[in-house]
Design an enzyme around this catalytic site. Structure first.
Site, PDB file in Angstrom:
ATOM      1  N   LEU A 349       0.843  -1.191   0.000  1.00 23.55           N
ATOM      2  CA  LEU A 349       0.000   0.000   0.000  1.00 23.55           C
ATOM      3  C   LEU A 349       0.881   1.245   0.000  1.00 23.55           C
ATOM      4  O   LEU A 349       2.053   1.201   0.377  1.00 23.55           O
ATOM      5  CB  LEU A 349      -0.935   0.015   1.203  1.00 23.55           C
ATOM      6  CG  LEU A 349      -0.269   0.247   2.565  1.00 23.55           C
ATOM      7  CD1 LEU A 349      -0.749   1.563   3.158  1.00 23.55           C
ATOM      8  CD2 LEU A 349      -0.530  -0.900   3.506  1.00 23.55           C
ATOM      9  N   CYS A 350       0.298   2.327  -0.463  1.00 20.45           N
ATOM     10  CA  CYS A 350       0.892   3.662  -0.334  1.00 20.45           C
ATOM     11  C   CYS A 350      -0.254   4.603   0.014  1.00 20.45           C
ATOM     12  O   CYS A 350      -1.290   4.147   0.522  1.00 20.45           O
ATOM     13  CB  CYS A 350       1.650   4.083  -1.598  1.00 20.45           C
ATOM     14  SG  CYS A 350       0.657   4.064  -3.108  1.00 20.45           S
ATOM     15  N   GLU A 351      -0.110   5.879  -0.261  1.00 14.84           N
ATOM     16  CA  GLU A 351      -1.174   6.801   0.149  1.00 14.84           C
ATOM     17  C   GLU A 351      -2.469   6.511  -0.595  1.00 14.84           C
ATOM     18  O   GLU A 351      -3.545   6.451   0.012  1.00 14.84           O
ATOM     19  CB  GLU A 351      -0.732   8.245  -0.076  1.00 14.84           C
ATOM     20  CG  GLU A 351      -1.752   9.258   0.412  1.00 14.84           C
ATOM     21  CD  GLU A 351      -1.274  10.688   0.260  1.00 14.84           C
ATOM     22  OE1 GLU A 351      -2.018  11.603   0.680  1.00 14.84           O
ATOM     23  OE2 GLU A 351      -0.179  10.897  -0.287  1.00 14.84           O
TER      24      GLU A 351
END
EC number: 3.1.3.48
Length: 447
Positions: A349-351
């Site tokens: 995941l990232c933002e």
């Protein structure tokens, strides 16, 4: 034995039958004699049977009457009809069975009408077969049954209402005498059972008629059935590979990276079709232990920059924002499940899970492929958290530590953003350069 001269057979037959015939129908004899006179006077016959019938049709229309010397109506009362051809005047004089029920003073204009009529109509009678009446009757029934579906019939075949039996004798006969409307008018007037005659177009030849079905609807339906059967036979031959590829692609969406098992977590559609996405609800269920019976170990990789991670992250997530760190953590000593029936999964995941998370996921898969023989993998089951931390945090704030959210473009971390971006670009450039060098070395090596 008489010594006198013996008269010819034709004269004797005429002498014997003439008195009885004149006593019955004197005026009819006068009409026949007038016709015989026209035979002797006229010497220039029409060039073709088609021209004769054309003249006969015009004479019939102008006179307003219909000649009644072509059909034997003596058996009409019993429901039968004699189809014997009447081709000569001698036959008419011998049987004398054609009786006229109309006015006796009705005359036809034109002396050559009877000659044309006698040369045109017998052609139709000679071409008839014993089942001609039944054939015409079947065509009438077929016309009544298909009258409600006229829009389905080909308009180019409307001129062909009835087709004569296709016998060898019929195919050799010229098409001219059958095109005149005189025969149909005469049969209808006399009440003959043969009430339907062929109306062939001048542009259609008899050879072409052999290739036309008796019923246009039957022809079209048969062609459609044949085409459908041929298509059903051709589809497996032509599109077998395409169908198999579609099935493999649709099935591969549910399989893990080494195609050995089905994905243990429910997937959802995402931005990148080649990657498998899971929802925030699935991640929350994973954290609560609902999949521990099938999953031995799972890793949540937070690919954001360190200031974002420290501003708030999912419980238990690891902050690996560079590909080098990722490869060293997972590939230096691959994690192998102790129970072969259970799995090891990784969630990225990232933002927003739009760029950095998918890029890190692909990087690990490419490196894993390079270290193994296809399709074997160390980590065959990789997922992306759809919506990233921004979608997960509002719904499951209690599963975050700390319970806050720091965006990448936060104004308090502009300098750190530039620093981490420059480092990531340098690492990306170095990775691309190493990949190009590897391709050159592979191409230069002997096969």
């Amino acid at each position: 034995m008489s010594t006198g001269p013996i008269p010819p057979a034709s004269e004797e037959g005429s002498f014997v039958s003439a008195p009885s015939f004149r006593s019955k129908q004197r005026k009819i004899l006068h009409l026949l004699l007038e016709r015989n006179t026209s035979f002797t006077i006229r010497s220039d016959f029409p060039e073709s049977p088609k021209d004769k019938l054309h003249d006969s049709a015009n004479l019939s229309i102008l006179s307003g009457g219909t000649p009644k010397c072509c059909l034997d109506l003596s058996n009409l009362s019993s429901g039968e009809m004699s189809a014997s051809p009447l081709t000569t005047s001698a036959d008419l004089e011998d049987n004398g069975s054609l009786d006229s029920s109309g006015p006796l003073d009705r005359q036809l204009t034109g002396k050559d009408f009877h000659q044309d009529l006698m040369k045109g109509i017998p052609v139709q009678l000679l071409c008839s077969t014993p089942n001609a009446m039944n054939h015409g009757h079947r065509k009438k029934i077929a016309k009544r049954s298909t009258s409600a579906h006229k829009e389905n019939i080909n308009t180019s075949l409307k001129a062909l209402e009835w087709e004569a039996p296709r016998t060898p004798r019929f195919r050799k006969m010229p098409g001219g005498p059958l095109t005149s409307p005189l025969c149909e008018l005469e049969m209808k007037h006399l009440g003959s059972p043969i009430t339907t005659v062929p109306k062939l177009s001048q542009n259609v030849k008899l050879e072409d008629q052999e290739r036309i079905s008796e019923d246009p609807m039957e022809c079209s339906l048969g062609d459609q059935d044949a085409k459908g059967l041929s298509l059903r036979k051709m589809v497996p031959l032509c599109d077998m590979n395409a169908i198999q590829m579609e099935e493999e692609e649709s099935g591969s969406e549910l399989l893990i990276g080494d195609f050995s098992k089905v994905c243990v977590l429910p997937t959802v559609p995402g931005k990148h079709p080649d990657l498998k996405y899971i929802s925030p609800d699935t991640v929350a269920a994973l954290l609560s232990g609902k999949f521990q019976s099938v999953i031995e170990r799972f890793y949540i990789i937070d690919c954001r920059y360190p200031y974002e991670y420290l501003g708030g992250h999912i419980l238990g997530a690891l902050n690996l924002h560079s590909q080098k760190e990722l490869h060293e953590f997972f590939l230096r000593k691959p994690v192998v499940p102790l129970d072969i029936q259970k799995r090891v999964i990784i969630v990225f995941l990232c933002e927003f899970s739009s760029e950095r998370g998918p890029r890190m996921c692909r990087s690990l898969r490419e490196k894993d492929r390079a270290l193994n023989q296809y399709p074997a993998l160390y980590y065959p089951e990789l997922y992306i958290l759809k919506g990233g931390y921004r979608d997960f945090f509002p719904e499951y704030m209690e599963l975050c530590d700390p319970q806050s959210y720091c965006p990448m473009l936060h104004q308090d971390h502009q300098a750190e953003l530039l620093s981490w971006r420059s480092q990531s670009k340098a690492q990306e450039g170095e990775r691309q350069l190493q990949g190009q060098i590897a391709l050159l070395v592979k191409g230069a090596s002997p096969q």
